[in-house]
Design a protein around this motif. Structure first.
Motif, PDB file in Angstrom:
ATOM      1  N   ALA A   1       0.875  -1.174   0.000  1.00  0.00           N
ATOM      2  CA  ALA A   1       0.000   0.000   0.000  1.00  0.00           C
ATOM      3  C   ALA A   1       0.910   1.221   0.000  1.00  0.00           C
ATOM      4  N   GLY A   2       0.328   2.377  -0.238  1.00  0.00           N
ATOM      5  CA  GLY A   2       1.144   3.573  -0.460  1.00  0.00           C
ATOM      6  C   GLY A   2       1.932   4.049   0.740  1.00  0.00           C
ATOM      7  N   HIS A   3       1.359   3.885   1.931  1.00  0.00           N
ATOM      8  CA  HIS A   3       2.011   4.416   3.125  1.00  0.00           C
ATOM      9  C   HIS A   3       2.408   3.363   4.142  1.00  0.00           C
ATOM     10  N   ILE A   4       1.887   2.160   4.013  1.00  0.00           N
ATOM     11  CA  ILE A   4       2.110   1.184   5.085  1.00  0.00           C
ATOM     12  C   ILE A   4       1.943  -0.234   4.554  1.00  0.00           C
ATOM     13  N   GLY A   5       2.793  -1.142   5.077  1.00  0.00           N
ATOM     14  CA  GLY A   5       2.629  -2.562   4.771  1.00  0.00           C
ATOM     15  C   GLY A   5       3.555  -3.026   3.669  1.00  0.00           C
TER      16      GLY A   5
ATOM     17  N   ALA B   1      -5.969   9.694  11.673  1.00  0.00           N
ATOM     18  CA  ALA B   1      -5.084   8.531  11.820  1.00  0.00           C
ATOM     19  C   ALA B   1      -5.551   7.348  10.972  1.00  0.00           C
ATOM     20  N   VAL B   2      -6.856   7.184  10.817  1.00  0.00           N
ATOM     21  CA  VAL B   2      -7.351   5.975  10.149  1.00  0.00           C
ATOM     22  C   VAL B   2      -7.934   6.270   8.767  1.00  0.00           C
ATOM     23  N   ARG B   3      -7.569   7.412   8.214  1.00  0.00           N
ATOM     24  CA  ARG B   3      -7.962   7.665   6.819  1.00  0.00           C
ATOM     25  C   ARG B   3      -7.470   6.494   5.958  1.00  0.00           C
ATOM     26  N   PRO B   4      -8.273   6.044   5.008  1.00  0.00           N
ATOM     27  CA  PRO B   4      -7.900   4.838   4.244  1.00  0.00           C
ATOM     28  C   PRO B   4      -6.502   4.898   3.642  1.00  0.00           C
ATOM     29  N   GLU B   5      -6.053   6.077   3.249  1.00  0.00           N
ATOM     30  CA  GLU B   5      -4.731   6.133   2.596  1.00  0.00           C
ATOM     31  C   GLU B   5      -3.575   5.839   3.556  1.00  0.00           C
TER      32      GLU B   5
END
Ligand SMILES: [Fe+2]
Length: 324
Positions: free
Chosen positions: A23-27, A254-258
């Protein structure tokens, strides 16, 4: 074929090991590593670096048993020995906590799962948490491995709190940099007169600390928006309505999908996450299906958080550095 620059660099570093951001920011998924085998220092270093960069790393098809799980944890830090664990946990391995959900709270405290859900005054946002966030020294990392998983449903989702912080506007970043907040275990439960079982247990075993609202990550130096829905009770030095509005805004950020990644577990899947830079959401879409879901968790000891101003967290009640 690899298209990501990081991936190419890392493939060169350790033969056969590949890092695939998901994913773009995490994982990031790491392939080519047998976590049950002896691990080269170079592999451990690469996994650690990838965890720090991508916050949560995933492995599939692993064949870890409890002993292997603990041995793996020791390569990355000091496994926490829990004073109290769920009844499904293995007695020979005090570092391993097993959750067989639905049965868990019922078995320990005689509370039915349905009642437990009803008694939470959480909105969905409130289910987001870091592990043991009310402690003075929350765990640095968690290693979770799946043994039995539902045919469908039961995914876990993580959010990157460093990316969430970076995504705030500059004036709001400057504002939250100086704030602190109380985190308390059980803040989301509604006590009733005559309570026993789990709520009574929570009331009798209070754990609370004051943490900076923005934490400086001890390894990356990143600023991390230290919020979660599960433990965070009140921002210091502001009124209750101000605190509630601020918290809602920050949690939504904090929990925005992106800033999130969602992981589909298979038997043998392992997730290793930086518990200092993420929050996660346990699944809520599988209990009604009746599929068993058995997971094993080992956490690594963490340090006392420090704010932007250099001030460490302070214990309020029921928590001591290194004492579980
Ligand atoms: Fe958790």
């Amino acid at each position: 074929m690899t298209t990501h620059r990081d991936t190419a660099e890392q493939v060169d570093r350790v033969k056969g090991v590949e890092v695939h951001p998901v994913a773009g920011h995490i994982g990031a998924e790491i392939t080519g590593v047998d976590l049950a085998g002896p691990l080269d220092d170079a592999v451990v270093a690469l996994v650690r670096e990838t965890m720090l960069r991508w916050k949560v790393v995933f492995f599939r098809g692993q064949e870890l048993d409890h002993q292997g799980h603990v041995a793996l944890a020791r390569r990355f830090g000091e496994p926490v020995v829990l004073g109290r664990r769920g009844s499904a946990s293995p007695s020979d391995f005090p570092e391993v906590e097993t959750t067989a959900d639905r049965l868990e709270l019922g078995g320990r405290f005689g509370m039915e799962h349905e009642e437990w859900l009803q008694r939470r005054r959480h909105t969905l946002l409130r289910g987001w948490h870091c592990d043991h966030g009310a402690r003075i020294d929350p765990p640095a990392a968690t290693i979770l491995r799946a043994e039995t998983v539902p045919l469908y449903g039961g995914d876990t989702t993580w959010a990157n709190l460093a990316a969430a912080y970076a995504g705030l506007s500059a004036p709001v970043r400057a504002f939250v940099d100086g704030l602190r907040a109380e985190h308390r275990l059980g803040v989301g439960y509604q006590p009733r007169p005559g309570d026993d079982g789990y709520v009574r247990h929570l009331l009798d075993h209070q754990v609370a600390s004051v943490h900076p609202l923005v934490r400086v990550h001890p390894e990356t130096g990143e600023r991390v928006l230290f919020v979660n829905g599960y433990y965070l009770e009140q921002i210091d030095e502001v009124s209750r309505p101000e605190s509630a509005a601020l918290l809602e805004m920050l949690l939504e950020q904090a929990v925005r999908p992106e800033y999130t990644v969602r992981f589909r577990w298979e038997p043998g899947s392992v997730a290793l996450w930086d518990n200092r830079a993420t929050i996660h959401l346990a699944p809520s879409d599988n209990a009604h299906l009746g599929f068993p879901r058995t997971m094993h968790r080992v956490m690594l000891a963490g340090e006392v958080p420090v704010g932007v101003d250099g001030r460490p967290s302070e214990p309020v009640t029921g928590t001591e550095v290194g004492r579980w």
